[in-house]
Scaffold this motif. Structure first.
Motif, short mmCIF file in Angstrom:
data_model
loop_
_atom_site.label_atom_id
_atom_site.label_comp_id
_atom_site.label_asym_id
_atom_site.label_seq_id
_atom_site.Cartn_x
_atom_site.Cartn_y
_atom_site.Cartn_z
N LEU A 24 -55.18 6.87 -48.79
CA LEU A 24 -55.66 6.32 -50.05
C LEU A 24 -54.51 5.79 -50.93
O LEU A 24 -54.75 5.20 -51.97
CB LEU A 24 -56.46 7.39 -50.81
CG LEU A 24 -57.44 6.88 -51.87
CD1 LEU A 24 -58.49 5.96 -51.26
CD2 LEU A 24 -58.13 8.04 -52.56
N SER A 25 -53.29 5.99 -50.49
CA SER A 25 -52.15 5.47 -51.25
C SER A 25 -52.00 3.97 -50.95
O SER A 25 -52.58 3.48 -49.98
CB SER A 25 -50.88 6.22 -50.85
OG SER A 25 -50.48 5.84 -49.56
N PRO A 26 -51.22 3.25 -51.75
CA PRO A 26 -51.11 1.80 -51.51
C PRO A 26 -50.25 1.43 -50.28
O PRO A 26 -50.06 0.25 -50.02
CB PRO A 26 -50.42 1.29 -52.78
CG PRO A 26 -50.24 2.42 -53.69
CD PRO A 26 -50.50 3.68 -52.95
N VAL A 27 -49.78 2.43 -49.56
CA VAL A 27 -48.91 2.16 -48.41
C VAL A 27 -49.71 1.50 -47.28
O VAL A 27 -50.85 1.91 -47.01
CB VAL A 27 -48.31 3.48 -47.88
CG1 VAL A 27 -47.41 3.24 -46.69
CG2 VAL A 27 -47.54 4.17 -48.99
N SER A 28 -49.11 0.49 -46.65
CA SER A 28 -49.83 -0.19 -45.56
C SER A 28 -49.95 0.75 -44.37
O SER A 28 -49.12 1.63 -44.16
CB SER A 28 -49.09 -1.46 -45.15
OG SER A 28 -47.91 -1.12 -44.45
N GLU A 31 -62.62 4.49 -49.68
CA GLU A 31 -62.24 5.25 -48.49
C GLU A 31 -63.17 4.98 -47.32
O GLU A 31 -62.78 5.06 -46.17
CB GLU A 31 -62.32 6.75 -48.79
CG GLU A 31 -61.15 7.32 -49.50
CD GLU A 31 -61.36 8.81 -49.61
OE1 GLU A 31 -60.92 9.53 -48.71
OE2 GLU A 31 -61.97 9.26 -50.61
N ASP A 36 -57.32 -2.87 -49.72
CA ASP A 36 -56.49 -3.62 -50.68
C ASP A 36 -55.51 -2.65 -51.39
O ASP A 36 -55.93 -1.77 -52.13
CB ASP A 36 -57.42 -4.28 -51.71
CG ASP A 36 -56.66 -5.01 -52.80
OD1 ASP A 36 -55.43 -5.16 -52.65
OD2 ASP A 36 -57.28 -5.41 -53.79
N PRO A 37 -54.20 -2.82 -51.17
CA PRO A 37 -53.23 -1.88 -51.76
C PRO A 37 -53.31 -1.87 -53.30
O PRO A 37 -53.07 -0.83 -53.91
CB PRO A 37 -51.88 -2.42 -51.30
CG PRO A 37 -52.15 -3.34 -50.18
CD PRO A 37 -53.54 -3.85 -50.37
N GLU A 38 -53.65 -3.02 -53.88
CA GLU A 38 -53.70 -3.06 -55.35
C GLU A 38 -54.81 -2.15 -55.86
O GLU A 38 -54.63 -1.43 -56.85
CB GLU A 38 -53.91 -4.50 -55.82
CG GLU A 38 -53.55 -4.66 -57.28
CD GLU A 38 -54.36 -5.75 -57.95
OE1 GLU A 38 -54.66 -6.75 -57.31
OE2 GLU A 38 -54.71 -5.54 -59.14
N ARG A 68 -56.00 0.47 -54.21
CA ARG A 68 -55.63 1.86 -53.94
C ARG A 68 -54.60 2.38 -54.94
O ARG A 68 -54.55 3.58 -55.22
CB ARG A 68 -55.10 1.99 -52.50
CG ARG A 68 -56.18 1.73 -51.45
CD ARG A 68 -55.88 2.43 -50.14
NE ARG A 68 -54.63 2.06 -49.55
CZ ARG A 68 -54.47 1.18 -48.58
NH1 ARG A 68 -55.50 0.57 -48.07
NH2 ARG A 68 -53.27 0.91 -48.11
N SER A 69 -53.80 1.47 -55.49
CA SER A 69 -52.82 1.92 -56.49
C SER A 69 -53.50 2.26 -57.82
O SER A 69 -52.89 2.89 -58.68
CB SER A 69 -51.75 0.84 -56.70
OG SER A 69 -52.32 -0.26 -57.37
N LEU A 99 -44.77 6.97 -52.77
CA LEU A 99 -45.79 6.14 -52.13
C LEU A 99 -46.47 5.22 -53.15
O LEU A 99 -46.85 4.10 -52.84
CB LEU A 99 -46.86 7.00 -51.44
CG LEU A 99 -46.41 7.92 -50.31
CD1 LEU A 99 -47.63 8.55 -49.64
CD2 LEU A 99 -45.59 7.18 -49.28
N HIS A 100 -46.64 5.72 -54.37
CA HIS A 100 -47.31 4.93 -55.40
C HIS A 100 -46.33 4.09 -56.21
O HIS A 100 -46.74 3.44 -57.18
CB HIS A 100 -48.11 5.86 -56.33
CG HIS A 100 -49.41 6.31 -55.73
ND1 HIS A 100 -50.56 5.57 -55.79
CD2 HIS A 100 -49.72 7.41 -55.03
CE1 HIS A 100 -51.53 6.20 -55.16
NE2 HIS A 100 -51.06 7.33 -54.69
#
Lengths: 224, 234
Positions: A87-91, B51, B70-72, B74-75, B102-103
């Motif tokens: 769930l973190s922004p890590v690919s 999720e 989308d990472p944006e 998830r951030s 990670l964030h």
């Protein structure tokens, strides 16, 4: 943050946790040293060490790696940390590469210990150049670490668990072990680089392929 | 900040865990989702957070479709679940620094200190997670969720394992987080606490929404009555 930094952060976290628990690396190295001792005990008086060392080296490293791969995601599964990692922004690619990079350390340690143990137990006076062995073992260990990380994830999410791991891993790693053993054998027998470079290049190609396929499949497997 | 869902459907095999749910949550609010076991609360939360990809229907944040990959997005999301998700061999500070990295949290060390202080766990920094009690772990998990100041905070049974002082601290903290730029989505079996906190109440039964109300006067006993199918009531 760049992917490279993420890979480093994940690998560093894994290694820190790994060396604190210590169980997996100790078990893998113990297995490899014991296997080398038993091989020398049973084969030492029958064959010349340098004739069989390459096969024994790769066989031992392969099985030690598989035995460790099943525990690649133990830390993530223990208290549900994998959910938070995903769930973190890590690919997904960075997560896979970070985990594989952390896996590379125990596999490389096992390869180094196995090489040393074989040389010692089989009394191989001139086992070939250390640099050449490293040039062969490095792509081999990269391939083993990548495959171990991927198949470790698959076996975790299968009802068959770790029993599935060898069935998945062994067929996929036959080319890697074949070319690895071929190249290592030529190093043990002091062949010129011209004879070693062919399988060595193939070995690098297979290792890069395993990393790429692993990263792609990891993303597919973890994207719900 | 707004979070919406339109006709969400999530299935496990032939079972529809979430069955055609619509939702609209605006910033500055706490949404509490209640329901009996197997009502689809956690699945709904997973679909809202990205999720879990819904089988059909969409989730929107600020009018834009949410994509879990989308990472944006998830951030902007924080999660506290009943499993605390800590690395047991790492200390509390190491765990929080890891997730801060990670964030992409800048000035991570002070942020970790502040998050630990917020949840009343400053003294736990050097303790390995494996040595913590269940309640202490839950506090640290909460600190982790706050590290990157998420716009949407999802809480799945956050009171589980907390002692009364921890639960009270969590309530205070959630109230303090209210702002037009933030949303809290809370899934809990603790009806009284949930009702005290929530300004919007949703009740799910068999994956379907049977109540969606922003009045604050609901009583736990009344809601309990909604947990049972009308046909099964004595």
């Amino acid at each position: 943050m760049t992917s490279l930094r993420w890979i480093g952060v994940i690998a560093w976290k894994d290694l820190r946790a790994e060396f604190r628990s210590g169980g997996r690396i100790a078990a893998m190295i113990s297995f490899s040293v014991l296997a080398c001792f038993l091989f020398s005990f049973s084969l030492g008086s029958l064959v010349a060490g340098r004739d069989v060392a390459a096969g024994l080296l790769w066989l031992t490293v392969l099985f030690a790696s598989i035995s460790g791969a099943g525990r690649t995601f133990d830390a993530e599964e223990e208290d549900g940390a994998f959910r938070h990692l995903l769930l973190s922004p890590v690919s997904r690619h960075a997560i896979f590469l970070g985990k594989a990079a952390a896996n590379l350390v125990p596999v490389t340690l096992v390869a180094a210990f196995t090489l040393f143990a074989l040389t010692l137990f089989f009394r191989i006076a001139a086992p070939g150049s250390v640099a050449l062995h490293a040039a062969i073992l490095l792509p081999g260990t990269i391939g083993l670490a990548a495959a171990g990380t991927l198949f470790g994830l698959i076996s975790r999410h299968s009802s068959l668990g770790d029993s599935l791991l060898p069935a998945l891993t062994l067929p996929a790693l036959v080319p890697l072990v074949f070319f690895g053993a071929t190249a290592s054998s030529r190093v043990f027998l002091d062949r010129p680089w011209a004879e070693i470079s062919g399988p060595a290049r193939l070995l690098w190609g297979i290792a890069i392929g395993l990393v790429a396929v692993g990263a792609l499949l990891f993303r597919y497997l973890t994207d719900d | 900040m707004t979070l919406s869902a339109r006709d969400l459907v999530c299935s496990y095999g032939p079972t529809r865990a979430v069955d055609g749910v619509d939702l609209d949550v605006a910033g500055d609010s706490i949404l509490a989702v209640f329901g009996p076991n197997g009502a689809g609360k956690t699945t709904l939360l997973k679909a809202l957070s990205g999720e879990r990809r819904p089988d059909s229907g969409r989730v929107f944040a600020d009018g834009r479709a949410v994509k879990g990959s989308d990472p944006e997005w998830r951030s902007r999301v924080g999660l506290v679940s009943h499993r605390t998700g800590l690395y047991t061999k790492l200390t509390v500070t190491e765990n929080l620094l890891f997730f801060a990295a990670l964030h992409g949290v800048t000035r991570a060390a002070p942020a970790v200190e502040e998050a630990l202080a917020t949840v009343g766990a400053r003294e736990l920094g050097r303790t390995r997670a494996e040595a913590l009690s269940r309640g202490q772990r839950q506090r640290v998990a909460l600190a982790r969720a706050l590290l990157h100041d998420p716009a949407v905070l999802f809480l799945d049974e956050p009171f589980s394992g907390l002692d009364p002082s921890g639960a009270a601290a969590l309530e205070t903290m959630l109230r303090a987080r209210r702002s037009p730029e933030r949303i809290v989505v809370l899934v809990t079996h603790d009806l009284r606490r949930g009702l005290r906190l929530a300004d919007r109440v949703v009740v799910l039964r068999r994956g379907r929404k049977v109540l969606d109300d922003d009045r604050a006067e609901w009583k736990a006993e009344t809601l309990l009555g909604l947990f049972t199918d009308p046909g099964n009531r004595a």
